[in-house]
Design an enzyme around this catalytic site. Structure first.
Site, PDB file in Angstrom:
ATOM      1  N   GLY A 139       0.813  -1.210   0.000  1.00  0.00           N
ATOM      2  CA  GLY A 139       0.000   0.000   0.000  1.00  0.00           C
ATOM      3  C   GLY A 139       0.843   1.256   0.000  1.00  0.00           C
ATOM      4  N   LEU A 182       0.477   3.665  -2.082  1.00  0.00           N
ATOM      5  CA  LEU A 182       0.859   3.517  -3.488  1.00  0.00           C
ATOM      6  C   LEU A 182       1.349   4.838  -4.084  1.00  0.00           C
ATOM      7  CD1 LEU A 182      -2.099   1.249  -4.655  1.00  0.00           C
ATOM      8  CD2 LEU A 182       0.139   0.561  -3.753  1.00  0.00           C
ATOM      9  N   HIS A 183       2.264   4.713  -5.043  1.00  0.00           N
ATOM     10  CA  HIS A 183       2.803   5.871  -5.762  1.00  0.00           C
ATOM     11  C   HIS A 183       2.986   5.472  -7.221  1.00  0.00           C
ATOM     12  CE1 HIS A 183       6.528   3.646  -5.424  1.00  0.00           C
ATOM     13  NE2 HIS A 183       6.482   3.702  -4.106  1.00  0.00           N
ATOM     14  N   GLY A 226       5.406   4.453  -8.828  1.00  0.00           N
ATOM     15  CA  GLY A 226       6.156   3.218  -9.044  1.00  0.00           C
ATOM     16  C   GLY A 226       5.220   2.011  -9.051  1.00  0.00           C
ATOM     17  N   HIS A 227       4.269   2.003  -8.111  1.00  0.00           N
ATOM     18  CA  HIS A 227       3.293   0.912  -8.099  1.00  0.00           C
ATOM     19  C   HIS A 227       2.410   0.961  -9.343  1.00  0.00           C
ATOM     20  CE1 HIS A 227       4.012   1.480  -3.641  1.00  0.00           C
ATOM     21  NE2 HIS A 227       4.198   0.187  -3.750  1.00  0.00           N
ATOM     22  N   LYS A 280      13.370  -1.456  -7.785  1.00  0.00           N
ATOM     23  CA  LYS A 280      14.008  -0.699  -6.698  1.00  0.00           C
ATOM     24  C   LYS A 280      14.442  -1.665  -5.596  1.00  0.00           C
ATOM     25  CE  LYS A 280      12.095   1.836  -3.506  1.00  0.00           C
ATOM     26  NZ  LYS A 280      12.768   1.329  -2.285  1.00  0.00           N
ATOM     27  N   SER A 333       9.518   5.819  -3.390  1.00  0.00           N
ATOM     28  CA  SER A 333       9.383   4.833  -2.325  1.00  0.00           C
ATOM     29  C   SER A 333       8.324   5.356  -1.364  1.00  0.00           C
ATOM     30  CB  SER A 333      10.718   4.700  -1.572  1.00  0.00           C
ATOM     31  OG  SER A 333      10.504   4.069  -0.322  1.00  0.00           O
TER      32      SER A 333
END
Ligand code: PAF
Length: 278
Positions: free
Chosen positions: A31, A33-34, A36-37, A149, A185
């Site tokens: 969770g 989330l950003h 990258g997700h 990452k 991250s």
């Protein structure tokens, strides 16, 4: 998008998703989330017909003095992002369901788990391997996606899936970075504005080190310089700045095969990791 919390209803929901042999992708997350997700989601949608995401802050992968309690939890925002990203099913298991009283099994991937972050965070990769095995077995997707990452995590999971013969394709998705180069991250949220400004030294020192190694400078001198750059920027508790074999993660003293340059250090109280292909 269906949201499931109860493990008991997951199998029927997955059967419905599979329909007439639809290809299923799994994106496991913790969770917060950003982008990258969301890159994992985009790639998952390219590789499969239906996407399942899990959100679970896995207590097994946090050490006693780590950030389990303050790890960001943003369920409503996460669900909205996943819906907008085209996710079909989100599974948010509870710790009680994944690890019921009496739970006694640990999955440990020897060798590759013991280097780098495994040495710095004892037990971390056992926690990751155990939960990822449980999530993979519960969902049995055709493909599972993880961010590069956490490059060592990806290598550990590839080994786990091969060793257990799960027959699931494991796909690594390139790191997504902020405009200044810092790898995205969920833990970046802990940084103060001043720490966030200084943190850019991590990708910058890795880029400089990669260029120097590729132009033939001695690896040990380059790594020492990268470490000094991190210290000068205010990083502390530098766990490693290393060049390693891209597949086995064994340390390299010369660049004679595909490699990864990786670093882990603390900015304030926040442990950051990053890596680059060399
Ligand atoms: O990378 C993460 O978010 C976690 O380590 C994972 C793979 C979801 C396991 O808890």
């Amino acid at each position: 998008m269906q949201i499931i919390r109860d493990l008991a209803v997951l199998p029927a929901a997955l059967d419905a998703l599979r329909g007439n042999g639809e290809r299923i992708a799994l994106v496991p997350t913790m969770g917060a989330l950003h982008a990258g997700h969301m890159a994992l989601m985009t790639e998952a949608k390219r590789l499969a017909d239906k996407v399942v995401t899990t959100i679970f802050v896995n207590p097994l992968q946090f050490g006693a003095n780590e950030d389990l309690d303050r790890y960001p939890r943003r369920e409503a925002e996460d669900a909205a992002m996943l819906e907008a990203g085209g996710c079909d099913l989100v599974w948010m298991p509870s710790a009680e369901q994944l690890y019921p009283p009496g739970f006694a099994t640990t999955i440990s991937v020897a060798g590759i788990s013991e280097l780098w972050d495994g040495a710095a965070r004892p037990g971390h990769f056992d926690g990751v391997a155990t939960v990822v095995a449980k999530l993979l077995i519960a969902v049995m997707p055709h493909v599972a996606l993880f961010g590069e990452k956490d490059y060592q995590q990806l290598a550990v999971i590839r080994q786990l899936v091969a060793d257990l013969g799960l027959g699931i394709e494991v796909v690594g998705v390139p790191i997504v970075r902020d405009a200044d180069g810092l790898a995205l991250s969920s833990r970046n949220a802990y940084l103060t504005p001043e720490e966030r400004r200084r943190a850019v030294a991590m990708p910058q020192s890795l880029i400089a080190a990669r260029d120097a190694i590729q132009s033939g400078e001695a690896v040990d001198a380059v790594l020492a310089r990268a470490r000094a750059t991190l210290e000068a920027a205010g990083f502390s508790a530098i766990d490693y700045v290393a060049l390693c074999d891209a597949a086995t993660l064994e340390p390299l003293v010369t660049l004679d095969r595909p490699a990864r340059l990786a670093a882990a250090a603390k900015m304030g109280t926040t442990r950051l990791i990053d890596n680059l292909a060399v």
